[in-house]
Design a protein around this motif. Sequence first.
Motif, PDB file in Angstrom:
ATOM      1  N   ALA A   1       0.833  -1.197   0.000  1.00 18.78           N
ATOM      2  CA  ALA A   1       0.000   0.000   0.000  1.00 18.78           C
ATOM      3  C   ALA A   1       0.868   1.249   0.000  1.00 18.78           C
ATOM      4  O   ALA A   1       0.479   2.285  -0.548  1.00 18.78           O
ATOM      5  CB  ALA A   1      -0.923  -0.008   1.216  1.00 18.78           C
ATOM      6  N   SER A   2       2.043   1.171   0.630  1.00 20.87           N
ATOM      7  CA  SER A   2       2.973   2.301   0.637  1.00 20.87           C
ATOM      8  C   SER A   2       3.567   2.480  -0.757  1.00 20.87           C
ATOM      9  O   SER A   2       3.743   1.506  -1.497  1.00 20.87           O
ATOM     10  CB  SER A   2       4.084   2.054   1.655  1.00 20.87           C
ATOM     11  N   ARG A   3       3.893   3.726  -1.106  1.00 16.07           N
ATOM     12  CA  ARG A   3       4.353   4.043  -2.455  1.00 16.07           C
ATOM     13  C   ARG A   3       5.525   5.017  -2.398  1.00 16.07           C
ATOM     14  O   ARG A   3       5.759   5.690  -1.396  1.00 16.07           O
ATOM     15  CB  ARG A   3       3.221   4.693  -3.266  1.00 16.07           C
ATOM     16  N   ILE A   4       6.258   5.086  -3.529  1.00 18.96           N
ATOM     17  CA  ILE A   4       7.286   6.093  -3.716  1.00 18.96           C
ATOM     18  C   ILE A   4       6.973   6.857  -4.992  1.00 18.96           C
ATOM     19  O   ILE A   4       6.677   6.253  -6.032  1.00 18.96           O
ATOM     20  CB  ILE A   4       8.693   5.470  -3.811  1.00 18.96           C
ATOM     21  N   VAL A  55       9.406   3.326   3.491  1.00 19.45           N
ATOM     22  CA  VAL A  55       8.123   2.723   3.084  1.00 19.45           C
ATOM     23  C   VAL A  55       8.073   1.223   3.322  1.00 19.45           C
ATOM     24  O   VAL A  55       7.007   0.608   3.154  1.00 19.45           O
ATOM     25  CB  VAL A  55       7.810   3.027   1.603  1.00 19.45           C
ATOM     26  N   THR A  56       9.194   0.598   3.710  1.00 18.32           N
ATOM     27  CA  THR A  56       9.211  -0.850   3.981  1.00 18.32           C
ATOM     28  C   THR A  56       9.490  -1.131   5.455  1.00 18.32           C
ATOM     29  O   THR A  56       9.753  -2.287   5.810  1.00 18.32           O
ATOM     30  CB  THR A  56      10.265  -1.564   3.124  1.00 18.32           C
ATOM     31  N   ALA A  57       9.437  -0.108   6.306  1.00 17.28           N
ATOM     32  CA  ALA A  57       9.707  -0.303   7.736  1.00 17.28           C
ATOM     33  C   ALA A  57       8.694  -1.256   8.350  1.00 17.28           C
ATOM     34  O   ALA A  57       7.564  -1.395   7.864  1.00 17.28           O
ATOM     35  CB  ALA A  57       9.664   1.050   8.449  1.00 17.28           C
ATOM     36  N   PRO A  58       9.072  -1.960   9.430  1.00 11.03           N
ATOM     37  CA  PRO A  58       8.117  -2.864  10.100  1.00 11.03           C
ATOM     38  C   PRO A  58       6.826  -2.131  10.466  1.00 11.03           C
ATOM     39  O   PRO A  58       6.841  -0.995  10.938  1.00 11.03           O
ATOM     40  CB  PRO A  58       8.888  -3.300  11.357  1.00 11.03           C
ATOM     41  N   THR A  90       4.521  -1.334   8.219  1.00 12.75           N
ATOM     42  CA  THR A  90       3.930  -0.719   7.020  1.00 12.75           C
ATOM     43  C   THR A  90       3.325  -1.813   6.148  1.00 12.75           C
ATOM     44  O   THR A  90       3.732  -2.967   6.194  1.00 12.75           O
ATOM     45  CB  THR A  90       4.979   0.050   6.224  1.00 12.75           C
ATOM     46  N   ALA A  91       2.358  -1.395   5.360  1.00 13.03           N
ATOM     47  CA  ALA A  91       1.680  -2.371   4.485  1.00 13.03           C
ATOM     48  C   ALA A  91       2.127  -2.170   3.049  1.00 13.03           C
ATOM     49  O   ALA A  91       2.592  -1.108   2.670  1.00 13.03           O
ATOM     50  CB  ALA A  91       0.176  -2.190   4.591  1.00 13.03           C
TER      51      ALA A  91
END
Length: 356
Positions: free
Chosen positions: A185-188, A350-353, A355-356
């Motif tokens: 779900a997180s984006r860059i 955006v990939t930290a524990p 995060t979705a």
Amino acid sequence: MSLATVPGVTPVPLHRPQAVPGATAARRKALREQGATRAQQHAAGPTRTAAPGSARAPSLSDRYGGDVLAADPHRVGPRAIRLESVHVAVERGMVLEDRETGFVGAAVAVEKSGGRQIVVLEDRHGARRGFTLGPGFWLEGRPVILDPPAPARRSPSGPVSAGGRRLTASGSYAVEGGRARTARASRIWVEGRHDAELVEKVWGDDLRHEGVVILMLDGVDNLEEVMAEFAPGPTRRAGVLVDHLVTGSKESRIAERVRSMPGGDDVLVLGHPYVDVWQAVRPERLGLRAWPDIPRGTDIKRGTLEALGWPHATQADVARGWKRILARVRSYKDLEPSLLGRMEELIDFVTAPGTA
């Protein structure tokens, strides 16, 4: 009167007795289990050497070997009269005999013809003939079933570690055979197409492994609107890479406004100091000591191409010029540290524990 009381008559039991060691039923069960074991060993392929403690192989002095059921002496061993065919991968230079025609020659090629694979043999006179792969060949006096050539082992392409392990263009260990993860779900976001293509070339493998999608803003002026629509949150983070993020610039002011928006704590806006991402490529990769200094008010891309003496009049010229620059990028080592560090920070964000 029961039969048990009649002299000379042995009563017949009404139930089958349990098998005892040495009984026919027990022997048959043991033979079936042993046959199943042999079938599994045959499916796994022939073994060249016997393991310590295993049964002896047939020999001239011992026709059946250590286990009479382990091998057929008519097909295996020095006394065999009808040798068992074994599978062999064809190799160039292997001298073979076609059992049907008696033609003997060295394997010089394997070709496809009519949906079949053909091995081409060349005899000592230079005559060549083709034969279908499979059974029907002799190799060094033994019958063989010819299999296609074993695939050549390829050395890792691209960068490798000191231990020979393949690396991605970003310098991380490559995950061999791994599938791309379902998109997070997180984006860059990046500003434009050239930024996206550069990020894909260097970090593409890592992003697919992590399930991170790269999107384009089509200009930093759209950042506030895009973030409002995205609605970032603790498990739905947004990372943004922008050009020319320096104190007092338009980009820095927009980044400050985004931080004050709802969900701004879950948005990380980072950037490099260059006016355009082109300048994040080390100039040495193009044989330059430094990128040309383009006067303020001149389009950075066309001005750069003109200074380099490349075609620059049309948008197609700009696209070709960028492709020429991008082709010189091989790995992270060809980029400036000011871009490398920011991109790695965004991926970690955006990939930290959690995060979705």
